[in-house]
Design an enzyme around this catalytic site. Structure first.
Site, mmCIF file in Angstrom:
data_model
loop_
_atom_site.group_PDB
_atom_site.id
_atom_site.type_symbol
_atom_site.label_atom_id
_atom_site.label_comp_id
_atom_site.label_asym_id
_atom_site.label_seq_id
_atom_site.Cartn_x
_atom_site.Cartn_y
_atom_site.Cartn_z
ATOM 1 N N GLY A 1 -5.063 18.864 15.136
ATOM 2 C CA GLY A 1 -5.358 18.140 13.918
ATOM 3 C C GLY A 1 -4.531 18.925 13.195
ATOM 4 O O GLY A 1 -3.774 19.660 13.258
ATOM 5 N N GLU A 2 -4.725 18.687 11.837
ATOM 6 C CA GLU A 2 -4.720 18.605 10.686
ATOM 7 C C GLU A 2 -3.313 18.285 10.223
ATOM 8 O O GLU A 2 -2.063 18.285 9.252
ATOM 9 C CB GLU A 2 -4.184 20.757 10.392
ATOM 10 C CG GLU A 2 -5.044 20.960 10.693
ATOM 11 C CD GLU A 2 -4.621 23.301 10.483
ATOM 12 O OE1 GLU A 2 -3.622 23.324 9.890
ATOM 13 O OE2 GLU A 2 -5.559 23.781 10.420
#
Lengths: 317, 317
Positions: free
Chosen positions: B283-284
């Site tokens: 993610g991120e």
């Protein structure tokens, strides 16, 4: 690789603020760099790209869509900063060197006799060996040489056997592809006696820029500079080392799977999984240069991230 | 896209010193950027990454390997520059903004009722819409939210039907995966009446950071800022737009195919071929951030290379 550096980098990797393994291949890349650079803090801020250029007698067999004059013209284009590799080198902060190898004196047509004399292949190997900057922290060998996908196909066929190693190169039509296949077959038939000896294969079927890349990849190993391999031609030059000493390419990763038809097959023989697969088929080290960005991303994460303890983040269950 | 800019960029691409098509996917990327940026000289020197963070009531169902507190802890890590995305943003010269969305007030557990009220989903959509810098030349939406791969799986299942959308997320075991699947099934059963309405699906099954990303990707379209999509959660948020108006994601490319099990399937539904496939599952926005480097390489080649005429290089036959 340096076992202590590898262990240190592995320990650090396990403490970074991410679920274990969540950076995927980037984690392996950072550890591979750490091992070969001999530090638990790998870096990739001083990459070197060297383009080796050569001309090939086998172009007399009508194996390329471009005339041989393009080799020297493209070398001038490299010098003036106009080629794709100039832009990619700049984009990823790499030093770019260009090593033209006696362009006015092509190798002999390997369908008629050995491409190089012993003195010639040694000179090319040395030119490549000497071109690697021992201070670089990442090395990419690239090439330019009208006709050299035919040369690479002949090398691959000689080193690994089988047929179907010739491909479209810069974009030959079906007739051109037929001429490439015929040239490879003629070369293997003529040099049948040396097929068991990788260095003799390089001399009889290779080209100066391929021999130089063989020398450069070996020099990088000696200097402990990790290498990103580019496409079909570079991998054929590298394969000479792997067939001589299994494991000789452990300091190399594959940067990009080229659109040249037999490249996936050659990567498989080398046991290398490419970082990228974006359909490039340009040469010049362009696919590997693009992969420098991925390696720099991997290094940035490994070296710059906080640990769970530093950041005060709870670890997973 | 701007047809004149696209035509101009296409004409330039045909004159650059390389065999036609030899830069593979990089050529398509440069043309796609040109069309959406409305210029025949595309650029990628001002990328913006925005990380949206949210908390999820569905974590009560035991769907994550990490406690919900990690969301706010990771937001602090972003602020201090310690996360993977901070390093990747720096490596590729991107501006990084972080937008936490009422972390102290998780959404409602969607297995029990709608995740958000109308006012809440609208607020989140607006927060995302307003977070996009119209001066950016490339946009990446990323996310952080413990529990949000379950939310994304519920959205994907609601928007496209079928089962098996839940995956390992940050690393749940088989029992955790079973709880994710059960939560998704319970959510779909509870909200069966709204499954035909993508915005209602977002409200009832979504999360604040997903709604914000939906709003941000829409804003990028309005500002003509090309978008690189990240992993499974981002693509689920984007799918709300695609299911509302087919073609709504034409300004987006897929940056990276995540290791999250159902991401390839979701990309296929969106008709997007990823630039990278390196096994990240963090993610991120990390996979898309890594792809910024590829896009910058594509732009550097397109805008910086010499033409055959400029370089005095012979074209092929």
């Amino acid at each position: 690789p340096d076992a202590a550096a590898l262990a240190g980098a592995g320990a650090r990797n396990g403490q970074l603020t991410k679920p274990p393994g969540a950076l995927g291949r980037l984690e392996q890349v950072a550890l591979w760099l750490a091992g070969w650079q001999g530090t638990d803090k790998p870096h990739a801020g001083r990459p070197q790209i060297v383009i080796f250029a050569g001309n090939h007698g086998v172009t007399a067999q009508g194996v390329s869509a471009f005339p041989p004059e393009v080799t020297v013209q493209m070398v001038a284009n490299f010098a003036h900063g106009g080629a794709a590799i100039n832009q990619l080198a700049k984009a990823f902060g790499a030093k770019l060197d260009v090593v033209p190898l006696e362009l006015e004196r092509p190798t002999a047509d390997f369908t008629q006799g050995p491409a190089m004399t012993e003195a010639e292949v040694v000179a090319a190997l040395r030119a490549g060996y000497g071109a690697v900057d021992p201070e670089a922290d990442l090395f990419v060998a690239g090439e330019m040489g009208i006709g050299n996908t035919t040369v690479a196909a002949a090398l691959a066929a000689a080193l690994y056997g089988g047929t179907g190693w010739a491909g479209r190169g810069t974009g030959v039509d079906d007739a051109g592809l037929g001429r490439k296949e015929a040239a490879v077959a003629a070369g293997l038939a003529r040099h049948a006696a040396v097929l068991g000896d990788p260095l003799e294969v390089l001399r009889c079927l290779g080209g100066r820029e391929l021999a130089a890349m063989t020398g450069a990849i070996l020099a990088a190993r000696m200097h402990r500079v990790p290498v990103i391999l580019d496409g079909f031609v570079v991998c054929a030059a590298a394969a000479v080392l792997e067939r001589s000493v299994p494991g000789a390419l452990d300091h190399c990763i594959a940067g990009h799977q080229s659109a040249e038809g037999a490249h996936p097959r050659l990567l498989e023989r080398l046991g290398k999984e490419p970082l990228l697969s974006l359909g490039l088929r340009l040469g010049e080290g362009s696919g590997a240069a693009l992969a420098i960005g991925v390696v720099q991303g991997a290094v940035a994460c490994h070296s710059g991230m906080a640990t769970f303890a530093e950041a005060g983040v709870a670890a997973g269950s």
